[in-house]
Design an enzyme around this catalytic site. Structure first.
Site, PDB file in Angstrom:
ATOM      1  N   VAL A 101       0.877  -1.233   0.053  1.00 18.98           N
ATOM      2  CA  VAL A 101      -0.002   0.032   0.001  1.00 18.98           C
ATOM      3  C   VAL A 101       0.718   1.274   0.149  1.00 18.98           C
ATOM      4  O   VAL A 101       0.784   2.230  -0.751  1.00 18.98           O
ATOM      5  CB  VAL A 101      -0.939   0.020   1.214  1.00 18.98           C
ATOM      6  CG1 VAL A 101      -1.563   1.476   1.411  1.00 18.98           C
ATOM      7  CG2 VAL A 101      -1.861  -1.263   1.161  1.00 18.98           C
ATOM      8  N   ARG A 115      14.304  -3.513   3.706  1.00 16.94           N
ATOM      9  CA  ARG A 115      13.234  -2.989   2.642  1.00 16.94           C
ATOM     10  C   ARG A 115      13.839  -1.653   2.025  1.00 16.94           C
ATOM     11  O   ARG A 115      13.901  -1.494   1.035  1.00 16.94           O
ATOM     12  CB  ARG A 115      12.042  -2.901   3.466  1.00 16.94           C
ATOM     13  CG  ARG A 115      10.785  -2.052   2.637  1.00 16.94           C
ATOM     14  CD  ARG A 115      10.412  -2.951   1.266  1.00 16.94           C
ATOM     15  NE  ARG A 115       9.277  -2.613   0.621  1.00 16.94           N
ATOM     16  CZ  ARG A 115       8.902  -2.863  -0.445  1.00 16.94           C
ATOM     17  NH1 ARG A 115      10.004  -3.523  -1.069  1.00 16.94           N
ATOM     18  NH2 ARG A 115       7.794  -2.442  -0.982  1.00 16.94           N
ATOM     19  N   THR A 117      -2.930  -4.153   9.382  1.00 20.04           N
ATOM     20  CA  THR A 117      -3.984  -4.252  10.292  1.00 20.04           C
ATOM     21  C   THR A 117      -4.379  -5.764  10.374  1.00 20.04           C
ATOM     22  O   THR A 117      -5.484  -6.011   9.833  1.00 20.04           O
ATOM     23  CB  THR A 117      -4.780  -3.158  10.398  1.00 20.04           C
ATOM     24  OG1 THR A 117      -5.610  -3.097   8.939  1.00 20.04           O
ATOM     25  CG2 THR A 117      -4.525  -1.961  10.888  1.00 20.04           C
ATOM     26  N   THR A 142      -6.859  -0.310   7.118  1.00 14.14           N
ATOM     27  CA  THR A 142      -8.595  -0.598   7.418  1.00 14.14           C
ATOM     28  C   THR A 142      -8.506  -0.800   8.722  1.00 14.14           C
ATOM     29  O   THR A 142      -7.720  -1.805   9.700  1.00 14.14           O
ATOM     30  CB  THR A 142      -8.713  -2.040   6.540  1.00 14.14           C
ATOM     31  OG1 THR A 142      -8.388  -1.833   5.299  1.00 14.14           O
ATOM     32  CG2 THR A 142      -9.988  -2.360   6.706  1.00 14.14           C
ATOM     33  N   CYS A 171      -6.922  -8.614   3.123  1.00 15.32           N
ATOM     34  CA  CYS A 171      -8.097  -7.657   3.407  1.00 15.32           C
ATOM     35  C   CYS A 171      -9.185  -8.440   3.471  1.00 15.32           C
ATOM     36  O   CYS A 171      -9.948  -8.467   4.540  1.00 15.32           O
ATOM     37  CB  CYS A 171      -8.247  -6.817   2.017  1.00 15.32           C
ATOM     38  SG  CYS A 171      -7.080  -5.624   1.719  1.00 15.32           S
ATOM     39  N   ARG A 216       0.591 -13.145   2.327  1.00 14.27           N
ATOM     40  CA  ARG A 216      -0.196 -12.908   3.512  1.00 14.27           C
ATOM     41  C   ARG A 216      -1.500 -13.427   3.641  1.00 14.27           C
ATOM     42  O   ARG A 216      -2.555 -13.402   2.714  1.00 14.27           O
ATOM     43  CB  ARG A 216      -0.496 -11.123   3.714  1.00 14.27           C
ATOM     44  CG  ARG A 216       0.674 -10.315   3.971  1.00 14.27           C
ATOM     45  CD  ARG A 216       0.642  -8.939   4.180  1.00 14.27           C
ATOM     46  NE  ARG A 216       0.176  -8.615   2.556  1.00 14.27           N
ATOM     47  CZ  ARG A 216      -0.145  -7.277   1.963  1.00 14.27           C
ATOM     48  NH1 ARG A 216      -0.101  -6.407   3.189  1.00 14.27           N
ATOM     49  NH2 ARG A 216      -0.409  -7.061   0.949  1.00 14.27           N
TER      50      ARG A 216
END
Length: 422
Positions: free
Chosen positions: A14, A37, A83, A118, A258, A329
């Site tokens: 994101v 990263r 989240t 989220t 998600c 994920r």
């Protein structure tokens, strides 16, 4: 507006695309606690494959850091951390709280903190803002302000990018709401929608994915029913899809960061105010059980062919939560791996998109580099990677023994080319 210097906190699927878009327009600092990263991004490499080297280079105003002090020059902080849920399927706000603590340490008067992660309605103002106040010593809506603009990134989707997806925005005061909206309008060519409050924006995001989860749960249940009736589900969906208002969902595993996670944020909040949600949790139970259902179907088909199940070898093609991206994920393919192990079936996982190191770290799985020909009693097409589609049924079949079962979960092959379909 010209004086706004943006910090993007969290540079995953994101945060990085967002930072790149802003970095084409204004000064942006991309921050992540993962030093590895930051090192790869400084070299022009994005291991998530969301942004290529040319795009990183185009973002000439973007710099990367793991040093919190480098954010002191920024006055707008955009939080894009994960989240997740914990093992009890309860919201885990740890990354969000930790990010808020860090920002609180460098927050100044007049600064704005915008959350994209989220959450359930109320989390920004009830959970995050108090942390910002505690660590900054500043007062909310007097010294600093907040906004919420939910992410709508679709990992691996090269058509629907950050700038081409309409953005919901909000702010803690009418003036801040307008400023936040104006900021995003700089990079969102699809336009913005200014919500009436932060809670409205939070609720809008969490129901987007809850609605999708429930729609897939319905189709999964229909697939189970049609399988019992000997009716091909894809054929039914194609026929029903000829009506203009029929929604084109397909059955399958519901994973990722998600859709399989966000409904639990909403149900958690609902339960905290005394309401037990029935339909949302029913949909979650059904979707969470699809891995076990797939394995039960495979085992039955193997037994019908007199294939010995105990000690059998099964090839699982695909491990990521969706096609053509390396994102592992919350992948529900892992449920199939674990369920097969319950039958003492040896499982080989093959996924050209996956880092072997990531698969081992996340799930204790070592993918095979190249599957052996003629070695498998069962083959499951679990993820619709382009590589698998291009192989074709004949080449996939060559991986199986003379007697084997080919289960196509993703409708990659024509109906008559596989033995089982969802």
């Amino acid at each position: 507006m010209k004086d706004l210097k943006v910090a993007v906190v969290g540079l995953g699927y994101v945060g990085l695309p967002l930072a790149v878009e802003f970095g084409k327009k204004r000064t942006v600092v991309g921050f992540d606690i993962n030093q590895g990263r930051i090192a790869e991004l400084r070299q022009g490499i994005d291991s998530t494959l969301e942004v290529d080297a040319a795009e990183l280079k185009e973002a000439s105003e973007l710099s990367f850091t793991f040093n919190l002090q480098d954010l002191q020059k920024c006055n707008v902080f955009i939080v894009t951390v994960p989240t997740p849920i914990d093992e009890h399927k309860q919201p885990d706000l740890t990354p969000l709280v930790k990010a808020s603590e860090s920002i609180g340490k460098v927050l100044k008067k007049g600064d704005i903190v915008i959350y994209e992660s989220t959450v359930y309605p109320g989390a920004t103002e009830e959970d995050c803002v108090p942390v910002l106040e505690k660590f900054s010593g500043l007062r909310f809506n007097e010294d600093f302000f907040a906004g919420y603009s939910p992410e709508r990134i679709n990992p691996g989707d090269k058509e629907h990018r950050v700038s081409s997806i309409k953005k919901v925005t909000s702010g803690s005061t009418p003036e801040i709401a307008e400023l936040v909206d104006s900021l995003y309008r700089e990079i969102i060519t699809a336009g913005t929608h200014k919500a009436s409050s932060i809670k409205v924006a939070e609720a809008a995001k969490v129901i987007e994915n809850t609605q999708r989860d429930l729609n897939i749960a319905l189709i999964n249940e229909l697939a189970i029913i049609f399988n019992r009736m000997g009716i091909d589900t894809e054929a039914v969906l194609k026929a029903a899809g000829t009506k203009w208002n029929f929604m084109p969902f397909r059955p399958g595993l519901v994973g990722g960061h998600c859709i399989g996670v966000d409904p639990y944020y909403l149900t958690h909040k609902a339960q905290s105010i005394g309401y037990h949600p029935e339909i949302i949790l029913a949909g979650r139970r059904l979707n969470d059980g699809m891995g076990a259902y797939v394995v039960s179907q495979l085992v039955k088909a193997m037994l019908k062919r007199r294939i010995h199940v105990d000690g059998a070898r099964v090839l699982l093609m695909g491990l990521t939560f969706k096609e053509n991206c390396p994102d592992l994920r919350n992948t529900k393919v892992v449920d199939i791996v674990r369920e097969l192990a319950e039958y003492n079936i040896q499982v080989d996982v093959f996924d050209p998109w996956v880092s072997a190191e990531d698969a081992m770290h996340e799930y204790g799985i070592t993918p095979v580099g190249t599957p052996s020909h003629g070695a498998y009693d069962g083959i499951i097409l679990a993820v619709a990677h382009s590589e698998f589609k291009n192989m074709g049924a004949e080449n996939i079949r060559k991986l199986g023994k003379a007697e084997h079962v080919l289960y196509d979960l993703k409708y990659l092959l024509d109906e008559d080319k596989s033995d089982l379909r969802l």
